[in-house]
Motif scaffolding. Structure first.
Motif, PDB file in Angstrom:
ATOM      1  N   ASP A   1      39.328  60.733  -6.000  1.00 32.86           N
ATOM      2  CA  ASP A   1      40.395  60.282  -4.801  1.00 32.86           C
ATOM      3  C   ASP A   1      39.355  59.889  -3.488  1.00 32.86           C
ATOM      4  O   ASP A   1      39.865  59.866  -2.332  1.00 32.86           O
ATOM      5  N   PHE A   2      38.041  59.740  -3.751  1.00 34.34           N
ATOM      6  CA  PHE A   2      37.234  59.495  -2.585  1.00 34.34           C
ATOM      7  C   PHE A   2      36.163  58.518  -2.770  1.00 34.34           C
ATOM      8  O   PHE A   2      35.075  58.624  -3.602  1.00 34.34           O
ATOM      9  N   VAL A   3      36.474  57.033  -2.493  1.00 35.54           N
ATOM     10  CA  VAL A   3      35.761  55.849  -2.564  1.00 35.54           C
ATOM     11  C   VAL A   3      35.373  55.359  -1.386  1.00 35.54           C
ATOM     12  O   VAL A   3      36.246  55.229  -0.470  1.00 35.54           O
ATOM     13  N   VAL A   4      34.007  55.058  -1.080  1.00 34.87           N
ATOM     14  CA  VAL A   4      33.587  54.335   0.147  1.00 34.87           C
ATOM     15  C   VAL A   4      33.468  52.733  -0.277  1.00 34.87           C
ATOM     16  O   VAL A   4      32.713  52.718  -1.270  1.00 34.87           O
ATOM     17  N   SER A   5      33.741  51.788   0.569  1.00 29.73           N
ATOM     18  CA  SER A   5      33.338  50.587   0.265  1.00 29.73           C
ATOM     19  C   SER A   5      32.613  49.905   1.264  1.00 29.73           C
ATOM     20  O   SER A   5      32.585  50.286   2.576  1.00 29.73           O
ATOM     21  N   ALA A   6      31.865  48.873   0.918  1.00 30.60           N
ATOM     22  CA  ALA A   6      31.068  48.187   1.776  1.00 30.60           C
ATOM     23  C   ALA A   6      31.029  46.694   1.226  1.00 30.60           C
ATOM     24  O   ALA A   6      30.879  46.452   0.377  1.00 30.60           O
TER      25      ALA A   6
ATOM     26  N   SER B   1      28.377  40.551  -1.234  1.00 28.07           N
ATOM     27  CA  SER B   1      28.942  41.413  -2.057  1.00 28.07           C
ATOM     28  C   SER B   1      29.706  42.596  -1.605  1.00 28.07           C
ATOM     29  O   SER B   1      30.003  42.576  -0.328  1.00 28.07           O
ATOM     30  N   PHE B   2      30.314  43.323  -2.578  1.00 28.58           N
ATOM     31  CA  PHE B   2      31.230  44.147  -2.206  1.00 28.58           C
ATOM     32  C   PHE B   2      30.799  45.436  -3.113  1.00 28.58           C
ATOM     33  O   PHE B   2      30.779  45.311  -4.399  1.00 28.58           O
ATOM     34  N   THR B   3      30.748  46.748  -2.653  1.00 29.14           N
ATOM     35  CA  THR B   3      30.590  47.845  -3.382  1.00 29.14           C
ATOM     36  C   THR B   3      31.432  48.943  -2.995  1.00 29.14           C
ATOM     37  O   THR B   3      31.882  49.039  -2.022  1.00 29.14           O
ATOM     38  N   GLU B   4      31.851  49.561  -4.443  1.00 27.78           N
ATOM     39  CA  GLU B   4      32.442  51.002  -4.051  1.00 27.78           C
ATOM     40  C   GLU B   4      31.406  52.211  -4.304  1.00 27.78           C
ATOM     41  O   GLU B   4      30.936  52.021  -5.566  1.00 27.78           O
ATOM     42  N   TYR B   5      31.409  52.836  -3.461  1.00 29.14           N
ATOM     43  CA  TYR B   5      30.459  54.126  -3.893  1.00 29.14           C
ATOM     44  C   TYR B   5      31.498  55.224  -4.459  1.00 29.14           C
ATOM     45  O   TYR B   5      32.347  55.627  -3.461  1.00 29.14           O
TER      46      TYR B   5
ATOM     47  N   CYS C   1      24.147  50.718   2.682  1.00 27.97           N
ATOM     48  CA  CYS C   1      23.977  51.702   1.830  1.00 27.97           C
ATOM     49  C   CYS C   1      23.304  53.132   2.119  1.00 27.97           C
ATOM     50  O   CYS C   1      23.609  54.245   1.834  1.00 27.97           O
ATOM     51  N   ASP C   2      22.271  52.771   3.098  1.00 28.23           N
ATOM     52  CA  ASP C   2      21.455  53.971   3.631  1.00 28.23           C
ATOM     53  C   ASP C   2      22.264  54.885   4.511  1.00 28.23           C
ATOM     54  O   ASP C   2      22.255  55.779   4.374  1.00 28.23           O
ATOM     55  N   ALA C   3      23.203  54.041   5.541  1.00 29.82           N
ATOM     56  CA  ALA C   3      23.997  55.224   5.988  1.00 29.82           C
ATOM     57  C   ALA C   3      25.068  56.017   5.429  1.00 29.82           C
ATOM     58  O   ALA C   3      25.378  56.997   5.823  1.00 29.82           O
ATOM     59  N   VAL C   4      25.694  55.160   4.317  1.00 29.86           N
ATOM     60  CA  VAL C   4      26.590  56.046   3.558  1.00 29.86           C
ATOM     61  C   VAL C   4      25.935  57.037   2.657  1.00 29.86           C
ATOM     62  O   VAL C   4      26.499  58.417   2.782  1.00 29.86           O
ATOM     63  N   LEU C   5      24.580  57.083   2.395  1.00 27.87           N
ATOM     64  CA  LEU C   5      23.841  57.900   1.569  1.00 27.87           C
ATOM     65  C   LEU C   5      23.601  59.276   2.809  1.00 27.87           C
ATOM     66  O   LEU C   5      23.641  60.517   2.426  1.00 27.87           O
ATOM     67  N   TRP C   6      23.141  58.729   3.949  1.00 30.31           N
ATOM     68  CA  TRP C   6      22.681  59.690   5.121  1.00 30.31           C
ATOM     69  C   TRP C   6      24.118  60.657   5.396  1.00 30.31           C
ATOM     70  O   TRP C   6      23.867  61.658   5.509  1.00 30.31           O
ATOM     71  N   MET C   7      25.168  59.873   5.293  1.00 29.15           N
ATOM     72  CA  MET C   7      26.366  60.732   5.907  1.00 29.15           C
ATOM     73  C   MET C   7      27.126  61.637   4.753  1.00 29.15           C
ATOM     74  O   MET C   7      27.611  62.557   4.984  1.00 29.15           O
TER      75      MET C   7
ATOM     76  N   LEU D   1      36.666  55.344   3.875  1.00 31.11           N
ATOM     77  CA  LEU D   1      35.345  54.850   4.803  1.00 31.11           C
ATOM     78  C   LEU D   1      35.343  53.356   4.178  1.00 31.11           C
ATOM     79  O   LEU D   1      34.992  53.169   3.194  1.00 31.11           O
ATOM     80  N   SER D   2      35.231  52.269   5.293  1.00 30.21           N
ATOM     81  CA  SER D   2      34.882  51.107   4.834  1.00 30.21           C
ATOM     82  C   SER D   2      33.740  50.559   5.933  1.00 30.21           C
ATOM     83  O   SER D   2      34.145  50.867   6.886  1.00 30.21           O
ATOM     84  N   MET D   3      32.903  49.874   5.363  1.00 28.94           N
ATOM     85  CA  MET D   3      31.946  49.317   6.095  1.00 28.94           C
ATOM     86  C   MET D   3      31.788  47.843   5.879  1.00 28.94           C
ATOM     87  O   MET D   3      31.926  47.519   4.744  1.00 28.94           O
ATOM     88  N   THR D   4      31.272  47.292   6.906  1.00 27.17           N
ATOM     89  CA  THR D   4      31.018  45.695   6.786  1.00 27.17           C
ATOM     90  C   THR D   4      29.455  45.338   7.712  1.00 27.17           C
ATOM     91  O   THR D   4      29.292  45.960   8.739  1.00 27.17           O
ATOM     92  N   ARG D   5      29.050  44.183   6.765  1.00 27.97           N
ATOM     93  CA  ARG D   5      27.885  43.928   7.805  1.00 27.97           C
ATOM     94  C   ARG D   5      27.732  42.497   7.189  1.00 27.97           C
ATOM     95  O   ARG D   5      27.169  42.346   6.026  1.00 27.97           O
TER      96      ARG D   5
END
Ligand SMILES: NC(=O)c1ccc[n+]([C@@H]2O[C@H](COP(=O)([O-])OP(=O)(O)OC[C@H]3O[C@@H](n4cnc5c(N)ncnc54)[C@H](O)[C@@H]3O)[C@@H](O)[C@H]2O)c1
Length: 339
Positions: free
Chosen positions: A220-225, A211-215, A180-186, A146-150
């Motif tokens: 083998d499961f990383v989300v980026s934003a 900024s770029f974040t890796e959660y 960040c909130d959407a990632v934690l919620w999901m 999953l990647s997110m952009t804002r």
């Protein structure tokens, strides 16, 4: 009749004020703003009583609900004052500047028994609700990536508060907090975060503005934003996500029509979007429901039923602040940080 007072008649306050007109049994009766022109506009648009500050409006009493749409550094003091004065509170995101302020807000809600809901609006945004449903139902199998952009232009606000880290917390805090909130919620809290970003003067220029974040959830499961407040004038604000599942891909892009497409073999499908308040609309004469309206409807529905909001709890909003604060720490320390 639920009597509402609104603190801060800037861009978000005006949006909420407009939507507050659409509810049955809810009346915007007071607006507070430190700027005389904002007070004049509120009085002209809605015929409301106006106050020179949120503090004065709450102290005067006679309100059931306070909407807090002031700069973020004022969220905690005004929310706490309002709950202690006997009001339920709807407070814009980010909940507060740090987790200690969030904890004080939660303590005030617990002591007073008043409802405190934070406007983490992606939880009411049909395209994000669609993704959460797909993850939960496993309709397309397991989520693989999953990647997110804002990204968008700079926000300045009253007195340039957005550009001052001590009052606005920086872009990574203020704008990216949505993703960040959407990632934690999901997906819940990741094991660690690693963030990096470009920084300007945090007192006058907005601090970490791209900024770029890796959660990191597992090996083998990383989300980026990616989040930014640095695009040039003319570049439209853009929110996107791309979610790859075992048996399909869901893509949201706020700049495309349709905004949402599912790729699962063959032609892409533009699914009908879920209405997150469908079950709440009966008898309320609602025509169109944008995400900000959805969250208001949910808030008032909880008040009418005497139940605490579950879609976004104060504790969940505080966890989002904890994680986004850790992202800032990671950016500055230039290393991953365990949560
Ligand atoms: N949910 C979203 O998508 C979203 C979008 C934008 C902003 N926000 C949040 O909404 C909040 C407000 O942002 P904005 O863009 O409207 O800011 P803004 O600067 O446009 O408006 C803030 C208003 O508060 C007023 N104000 C300042 N101190 C006050 C006080 N003590 N009492 C009463 N009024 C006071 C200012 O005069 C100003 O009119 C922020 O927390 C921001 O992060 C949320």
């Amino acid at each position: 009749m639920i009597k509402v007072g609104l603190c801060g008649f800037g861009s978000m306050g005006r949006g909420h004020a407009q939507l507050l007109q659409k509810h049955e049994g809810v009346k915007l009766v007071s607006v507070a703003d430190v700027r005389p022109d904002c007070r004049e506009k509120a009085a002209a648009d809605y015929g409301v009583k106006t106050w020179e500050s949120g503090e004065a409006m709450i102290a005067a009493g006679d309100l059931d609900v306070v909407f807090i749409c002031v700069p973020t550094y004022l969220h905690a003091p005004l929310a706490i004052q309002a709950m202690k004065a006997g009001c339920h509170v709807f407070c814009e995101k980010p909940m507060a500047m740090n987790t200690s302020e969030c904890a004080d807000m939660i303590a005030a809600a617990n002591q007073t028994g008043k409802t405190l809901m934070i406007g983490q609006v992606l939880r009411f945004w049909p395209e994000y609700v669609f993704l959460k449903n797909a993850i939960d139902s496993k309709e397309y199998g397991k989520l693989i990536a999953l990647s997110m952009t804002r990204v968008g232009g700079v926000s300045t606000g009253w007195d340039n508060w957005y550009l001052d880290e001590s009052r606005g917390g920086m872009q990574i805090f203020d704008r990216h907090v949505h993703d960040c909130d959407a990632v934690l919620w999901m997906l819940g809290t990741p094991k660690e975060v690693y963030a990096y970003g470009a920084t300007r003067d945090p007192r006058t220029n907005g601090g970490i503005f791209h900024s770029f974040t890796e959660y990191r959830y597992s090996d083998d499961f990383v989300v980026s934003a990616e989040g930014s407040a640095d695009t040039p004038p003319g570049f439209p604000f853009t929110a996107c996500y791309r979610a790859v599942f075992e048996k399909g891909l869901i893509e949201f892009n706020s700049r495309l029509k349709p905004t949402l497409q599912v790729f699962a073999g063959g032609e892409p499908i533009a699914p009908e979007l879920p209405d997150p308040i469908a079950a709440l609309t009966s008898g309320m004469n609602i025509s169109t429901a944008g995400p900000y309206y959805n969250e208001q409807v949910y808030f008032f529905d909880c008040l009418r039923k005497g139940v605490k909001p579950q879609v976004v709890t104060p504790e969940a909003a505080m966890e989002t602040i904890r994680v986004v604060r850790t992202e800032i720490e990671s950016c500055r320390a230039r290393k991953a940080i365990t949560l």
